[in-house]
Enzyme design. Structure first.
Site, PDB file in Angstrom:
ATOM      1  CG  ASP A  28      -5.467   7.417  11.123  1.00  0.00           C
ATOM      2  OD1 ASP A  28      -6.677   7.693  11.061  1.00  0.00           O
ATOM      3  OD2 ASP A  28      -4.766   7.178  10.123  1.00  0.00           O
ATOM      4  N   GLY A  30       0.830  -1.201   0.000  1.00  0.00           N
ATOM      5  CA  GLY A  30       0.000   0.000   0.000  1.00  0.00           C
ATOM      6  C   GLY A  30       0.860   1.244   0.000  1.00  0.00           C
TER       7      GLY A  30
END
Length: 725
Positions: free
Chosen positions: A556, A436
């Site tokens: 997060d 990613g």
């Protein structure tokens, strides 16, 4: 006939007494009561009274008004009498419940065959009969049910071959036939038509023959393809590599042979998927194949350190040329980018750390890049110089850097975990795949020479003057050791490159498990699994808040940062990265390549704000632990409802809470039935209703608008641990 006759007589007797009161659906249900015996003190049918005008108030019975029915009375649409230790058979009269949608009789002691007249109930879309002692074949007429979506017959004694008629179950989403006695070959023709199949489990049966390549056409499959504990033989078809990348294989305990393919979704499988197949060889097993030059072999594909010499004498074999050509045309472009990148980054040096390769260009000034000979340089010439003449000097420099006194002028790979050792050269020569790319860096899966995969995150190129600060932060992250937190194993520092090496978690992330590759709800996670994921994530986050060296704030928390292993145990990732990014001083996703890397996973896009607390949306606000608690609450609501946080576009201010929070709170305020809010997948587990409700209350406490009202993460974890125990 001997089983059906008593229930017919019982129905006639009941009808003579209650023909003017009980509905036909009620009479059909009473056939079940008369066909089974309850254990002493059993209460499964305590309120099933033949004198009632309707069965809709009976325990385990659900009714609804059905459009198009000439009768105004509600009709039976659900029957759930599970886990009651009932002994008996399934009466065929249940097939007269023409509006029955859900039949749930699992975990009893029902025996005998599945009656074919049952499939006259053509509205059935979910049949759960697992955990009984049913025998006989799978009725071919089962796919006469046009709406059948869920079929779980696992843990019974069903036998015989799978009928070819299963191919007519075109709406089927879950086919679970594990722990039976099915035998014969797995039919090949039935799979291409099952374009909606999400879950397939044929494990622990007696299937023989080869694995049909047609299974590779199940494009909607997610979770685990489980064919383990059978008698399957032959080679693993390469077509299974066409399955979605998020699919895990479980092929262990068979008689499979030959080399494990290396294409497509095979790249993301761990060794446990192929264990107890003595004749299997190749990566990721530690058993090499006899012919290492065979295409697809682990020693092929640019990992063999002797490939340069053999290539110069014999040239590339035709098989290897075909493999490289077919693998991905993009590899050529990537290689070109690597060469250009290295040339311009290293044009001021004439050395290269990519062992076994030759420099581009001649003379002292120009050639900083590497020309691939028989393998691809994985990382662009890390460290400045490829060789050290004095190992004692190297050890001294490592010690100096670990104490925070080094200047960071030259690259070095430093292991944080003493039990996790490998050399920089091994990292440079390893095969890599792009996992990613985001504002927190590019992440690669790198398979080391010993077969162990690791995750390598490239942070960027800046921050030359903040070496001590970087090392202090990395060392703090490295001291975090918890079963539900991704472990940092090593780091690499150089003025022009920063890397973090951590454990590779092999089964994707929670976002993919919940929403699938398309981003649409397609989860097959049971309530037990979701509760385990929630508990593990809460434990890991509570550790970061309360027990870690820095009492970290993650900042997060969201499903894509909760990784899952093959047992669906959760691991919190990406904590502490925002601080490291600020130290490096640039955007790591803006550049940098790994030569030869083949992308195998593209994370689902997420709107980060949907998981943030209201106060986190105020500009220039600093992260707090209360932010994490709110975000965890949103993730928990997502596990419970199966819905993404953005139920509809927000229309008010930027600090508006995510829609899923307002939607759930409104549902509780208006006393909306729990079944209207919970993920339909969880409705199968009726016994979990109280547990689901308790989890909703935990999630609502976490998502309070006032951060001071939210509980500590330790309290959240303790409350979740009480659920289901």
């Amino acid at each position: 006939m001997s089983r059906v006759l008593p229930s017919l007589i019982a129905l006639l007797v009941l009808a003579s007494h209650s023909a003017h009161s009980l509905t036909p659906d009620g009479l059909s249900l009473l056939s079940l009561k008369s066909a089974v015996d309850q254990p002493p003190g059993g209460t499964a049918f305590s309120d099933w009274n033949e004198d009632d005008p309707t069965p809709c108030r009976w325990t385990g019975v659900s009714c609804a008004n059905v459009s198009g029915d000439s009768d105004d009375d509600p009709r039976v649409v659900g029957l759930a009498v599970s886990g009651k230790n009932l002994r008996g058979y399934i009466p065929s009269e249940l097939g007269t419940l023409v509006f029955l949608r859900r039949l749930n009789l699992h975990n009893n002691n029902l025996y005998g065959p599945i009656p074919e007249p049952l499939f006259n109930a053509t509205s059935l879309h979910s049949i759960f009969l697992y955990g009984n002692n049913l025998s006989g074949p799978l009725p071919p007429s089962i796919c006469d049910l046009p709406r059948l979506q869920n079929l779980d017959l696992s843990n019974n004694s069903l036998s015989g071959a799978l009928p070819e008629g299963l191919g007519s179950c075109k709406q089927l989403q879950r086919l679970i036939l594990a722990d039976n006695r099915f035998s014969g070959q797995i039919p090949a023709a039935i799979w291409p038509a099952m374009e909606n199949l999400v879950q397939l489990d044929l494990s622990s049966n007696e299937f023989t023959g080869s694995i049909p390549p047609e299974i590779g056409k199940l494009k909607s499959l997610s979770g685990t393809l489980n064919l383990s504990h059978n008698h399957l033989s032959g080679e693993i078809p390469k077509a299974l590599g066409d399955l979605p990348m998020t699919v895990s294989f479980d092929l262990k305990s068979n008689n499979l042979s030959g080399e494990i393919p290396q294409t497509g979704s095979f790249a993301s499988q761990g060794p446990t998927a192929f264990l107890v197949n003595p004749l299997l060889c190749g990566f990721p097993l530690q058993k090499p194949c006899k012919n290492p030059a065979q295409p697809g072999s682990p020693s092929t594909g640019l990992n063999n350190s002797q490939a340069t010499d053999s290539g110069s004498r014999k040239g590339l074999s035709p098989g290897l040329i075909i493999l490289i050509s077919v693998a991905d045309a993009a590899g050529v472009a990537l290689l070109g980018l690597v060469v250009v990148y290295i040339y311009w980054k290293k044009k001021d040096t004439n050395s290269c750390s990519c062992t076994g390769q030759t420099k581009l260009g001649g003379g002292g000034g120009g050639g900083g890049g590497c020309r691939a000979a028989a393998r691809i340089c994985i990382f662009p010439c890390l460290g400045g110089s490829g060789n050290r003449e004095d190992s004692e000097m190297e050890d001294a420099e490592k010690s100096e850097r670990s104490n925070g006194e080094g200047k960071g002028g030259e690259g070095d790979l430093v292991a944080i975990d003493r039990g996790f050792t490998f050399e920089l050269d091994e990292l440079l020569r390893a095969s890599a795949y792009v996992l990613g790319k985001s504002g927190l860096g590019i992440v690669y899966k790198v398979v080391l020479g010993n077969g162990v995969p690791v995750a390598v995150r490239r942070l960027g190129e800046g921050g030359e003057q903040r070496y001590k600060e970087f090392v202090a932060e990395v060392q703090a992250i490295g001291r975090v050791k918890h079963p539900n937190v991704v472990r940092l194993r090593a780091y690499y520092w150089a003025p022009d490159e920063k890397l973090l090496i951590s454990d590779f978690i092999s089964n994707g992330n929670l976002a993919s498990a919940l929403r699938g590759k398309s981003g649409q709800p397609s989860s097959s996670l049971s309530w037990t699994t979701r509760l385990r994921i929630a508990k593990g994530t809460a434990r890991g986050l509570a550790y970061l808040h309360e027990c870690s060296p820095r009492k970290f704030v993650h900042g997060d928390i969201k499903p894509s940062n909760i990784l899952l292993d093959t047992e669906l145990q959760p691991y919190i990732s990406d904590f502490g990265l925002n601080r490291l990014i600020s130290i490096t001083g640039n955007n790591p996703s803006s550049g940098g390549f790994i030569g030869g890397a083949l992308p195998y996973f593209k994370p689902q896009p997420e709107k980060a704000n949907n998981y943030r607390a209201p106060e986190a949306r105020v500009p220039n606000s600093r992260p707090t632990q209360k932010w994490d608690i709110y975000s965890f609450g949103v993730v928990l609501l997502e596990l419970l409802t199966g819905k993404s946080p953005e139920l509809s576009p927000t229309t008010s201010t930027s600090i508006e809470v995510p829609d899923i929070v307002r939607w759930v709170r409104k549902g509780f305020e208006e006393e909306v039935p729990l079944s209207d809010m919970v993920d339909p997948m969880l409705l199968q587990e009726v016994h979990a209703k109280k547990e689901v409700l308790a989890a909703f209350h935990v999630a609502l406490a976490c998502t309070e608008g006032d951060p001071e009202v939210r509980p500590r993460m330790k309290t959240v974890s303790e409350n979740l641990e009480r659920i289901g125990t």
